[in-house]
Motif scaffolding. Structure first.
Motif, PDB file in Angstrom:
ATOM      1  N   ALA A 263       0.934  -1.121   0.058  1.00 58.15           N
ATOM      2  CA  ALA A 263      -0.027   0.230   0.068  1.00 58.15           C
ATOM      3  C   ALA A 263       1.033   1.258  -0.047  1.00 58.15           C
ATOM      4  N   ASP A 264       2.062   1.068   0.749  1.00 51.55           N
ATOM      5  CA  ASP A 264       2.875   2.444   0.894  1.00 51.55           C
ATOM      6  C   ASP A 264       3.466   2.609  -0.550  1.00 51.55           C
ATOM      7  N   ILE A 265       4.099   1.432  -1.340  1.00 48.17           N
ATOM      8  CA  ILE A 265       4.543   1.528  -2.617  1.00 48.17           C
ATOM      9  C   ILE A 265       3.603   2.180  -3.731  1.00 48.17           C
ATOM     10  N   LYS A 266       2.282   1.548  -3.539  1.00 46.85           N
ATOM     11  CA  LYS A 266       1.277   2.015  -4.296  1.00 46.85           C
ATOM     12  C   LYS A 266       1.052   3.445  -4.340  1.00 46.85           C
ATOM     13  N   GLU A 267       1.000   4.014  -2.866  1.00 45.82           N
ATOM     14  CA  GLU A 267       0.815   5.330  -2.638  1.00 45.82           C
ATOM     15  C   GLU A 267       1.980   6.302  -3.226  1.00 45.82           C
ATOM     16  N   HIS A 268       3.227   5.767  -2.983  1.00 43.78           N
ATOM     17  CA  HIS A 268       4.163   6.260  -3.518  1.00 43.78           C
ATOM     18  C   HIS A 268       4.520   6.697  -5.116  1.00 43.78           C
ATOM     19  N   LYS A 269       4.161   5.658  -5.705  1.00 42.53           N
ATOM     20  CA  LYS A 269       3.997   5.761  -7.352  1.00 42.53           C
ATOM     21  C   LYS A 269       2.992   6.896  -7.662  1.00 42.53           C
ATOM     22  N   LYS A 270       2.135   7.446  -6.842  1.00 45.67           N
ATOM     23  CA  LYS A 270       1.088   8.494  -7.106  1.00 45.67           C
ATOM     24  C   LYS A 270       1.650   9.711  -6.935  1.00 45.67           C
ATOM     25  N   HIS A 271       2.374   9.982  -5.851  1.00 48.16           N
ATOM     26  CA  HIS A 271       3.083  11.113  -5.460  1.00 48.16           C
ATOM     27  C   HIS A 271       4.375  11.356  -5.085  1.00 48.16           C
ATOM     28  N   GLY A 272       5.206  10.190  -5.306  1.00 46.80           N
ATOM     29  CA  GLY A 272       6.530  10.311  -5.411  1.00 46.80           C
ATOM     30  C   GLY A 272       7.001  10.579  -3.742  1.00 46.80           C
ATOM     31  N   GLY A 273       6.279  10.273  -2.817  1.00 45.25           N
ATOM     32  CA  GLY A 273       6.723  10.651  -1.541  1.00 45.25           C
ATOM     33  C   GLY A 273       6.174  11.986  -0.992  1.00 45.25           C
ATOM     34  N   LYS A 274       5.644  12.558  -1.808  1.00 43.27           N
ATOM     35  CA  LYS A 274       4.963  13.896  -1.335  1.00 43.27           C
ATOM     36  C   LYS A 274       3.499  13.809  -0.919  1.00 43.27           C
ATOM     37  N   ILE A 275       3.425  13.178   0.280  1.00 42.22           N
ATOM     38  CA  ILE A 275       1.984  12.797   0.668  1.00 42.22           C
ATOM     39  C   ILE A 275       1.484  14.251   1.148  1.00 42.22           C
ATOM     40  N   ALA A 276       2.003  15.419   1.335  1.00 41.34           N
ATOM     41  CA  ALA A 276       1.484  16.520   1.616  1.00 41.34           C
ATOM     42  C   ALA A 276       2.398  17.631   1.250  1.00 41.34           C
ATOM     43  N   MET A 277       2.088  18.996   1.219  1.00 38.67           N
ATOM     44  CA  MET A 277       2.949  19.817   1.218  1.00 38.67           C
ATOM     45  C   MET A 277       3.404  20.491   2.517  1.00 38.67           C
ATOM     46  N   ALA A 278       4.715  21.072   2.662  1.00 38.47           N
ATOM     47  CA  ALA A 278       5.060  21.415   4.008  1.00 38.47           C
ATOM     48  C   ALA A 278       4.391  22.682   4.554  1.00 38.47           C
ATOM     49  N   ASN A 279       4.568  22.900   5.679  1.00 39.46           N
ATOM     50  CA  ASN A 279       3.725  24.279   6.263  1.00 39.46           C
ATOM     51  C   ASN A 279       4.601  25.365   5.499  1.00 39.46           C
ATOM     52  N   LYS A 280       3.662  26.445   5.342  1.00 40.49           N
ATOM     53  CA  LYS A 280       4.256  27.595   4.539  1.00 40.49           C
ATOM     54  C   LYS A 280       4.760  28.733   5.429  1.00 40.49           C
ATOM     55  N   ILE A 281       4.203  28.790   6.786  1.00 41.11           N
ATOM     56  CA  ILE A 281       4.566  29.652   7.712  1.00 41.11           C
ATOM     57  C   ILE A 281       4.930  28.717   9.294  1.00 41.11           C
ATOM     58  N   ILE A 282       5.273  29.488  10.189  1.00 38.31           N
ATOM     59  CA  ILE A 282       5.695  28.647  11.289  1.00 38.31           C
ATOM     60  C   ILE A 282       4.565  28.426  12.049  1.00 38.31           C
ATOM     61  N   ILE A 283       4.368  27.269  12.835  1.00 46.68           N
ATOM     62  CA  ILE A 283       3.247  26.911  13.884  1.00 46.68           C
ATOM     63  C   ILE A 283       3.343  27.889  14.937  1.00 46.68           C
TER      64      ILE A 283
END
Length: 222
Positions: free
Chosen positions: A24-44
């Motif tokens: 399941a991890d490999i299948k998901e990785h093929k879809k987004h290349g490891g970018k499961i979400a974008m990083a924060n744009k500003i500090i929390i």
């Protein structure tokens, strides 16, 4: 009641792990290349930032201590007086070797940007969950091999330190919602161990700029 609760807990874990296997991890990785979400744009903001869970790690020489290194001490096996409390810590987490290039895309520019800072730490944490590799003396043989094959990189005051965490990390991953094990996870922490920024997979130029900017802001905090 205690045994029943423990059984239910393990049953829920088994179901969860069956639903989130390697393929399941490999299948998901093929879809987004490891970018499961974008990083924060500003500090929390500190008021809403959650704590990074404590985890024991080993240097390649076998010495153990706990991350994150925070103000107030944490009962490390390594002499706490020898570990300076940083204003900012970057923790790069890898669960599989395939994600090494991803964390490098964050850590190498980070070292270049803050090479002269004495208030910044950078740890690359490799998680090893194989039952065989976690057993002594295999564990110590593995650490010895790592020590010979990989030296920590130091440029100026900032050192990129590689550490290893052995054993079952299911509940650690659960707490941080780390589902895919073939991608890399990047956490920027303040001196109290609070997560002030987070990234995933390989860095984009915009995300890297955000990380460096947020780190500079942490260095200015009291």
């Amino acid at each position: 009641m205690g045994n029943k609760a423990a059984i239910e807990k393990e049953r829920a874990r088994l179901t969860d792990e069956m639903n989130r296997g390697y393929f399941a991890d490999i299948k998901e990785h093929k879809k987004h290349g490891g970018k499961i979400a974008m990083a924060n744009k500003i500090i929390i903001p500190a008021m809403v930032a959650r704590k990074f869970p404590s985890i024991e790690v080993n240097f390649s020489d076998g010495k153990a201590f706990k991350l994150p290194i925070v103000s107030g001490g944490n009962g490390d096996s390594v002499d706490a007086d020898k570990l300076d409390i940083p204003k900012a810590s970057l923790l790069c987490l890898t669960f599989r070797a395939s994600s090494q290039s991803m964390v490098d895309s964050w850590s190498l520019p980070f070292v270049d940007a803050f090479r002269d800072s004495k208030n910044v730490n950078l740890f690359q944490v490799s998680f090893i969950d194989s039952w065989l590799l976690c057993r002594n003396p295999i564990k110590w043989l593995l650490l010895r091999a790592m020590k010979k094959s990989k030296d920590d990189e130091k440029n100026g005051s900032l050192k990129r330190q590689t550490v290893y965490s052995f054993g079952d990390h299911y509940y650690f991953r659960k707490e941080l919602k780390l589902l895919n094990l073939v991608t890399g996870y990047i956490f920027l922490l303040d001196k109290f161990g609070r997560i002030r920024w987070q990234g995933f997979g390989a860095a984009t130029p915009e995300e890297l700029s955000s990380l460096l900017s947020c780190t500079s802001l942490l260095l200015e905090e009291n």
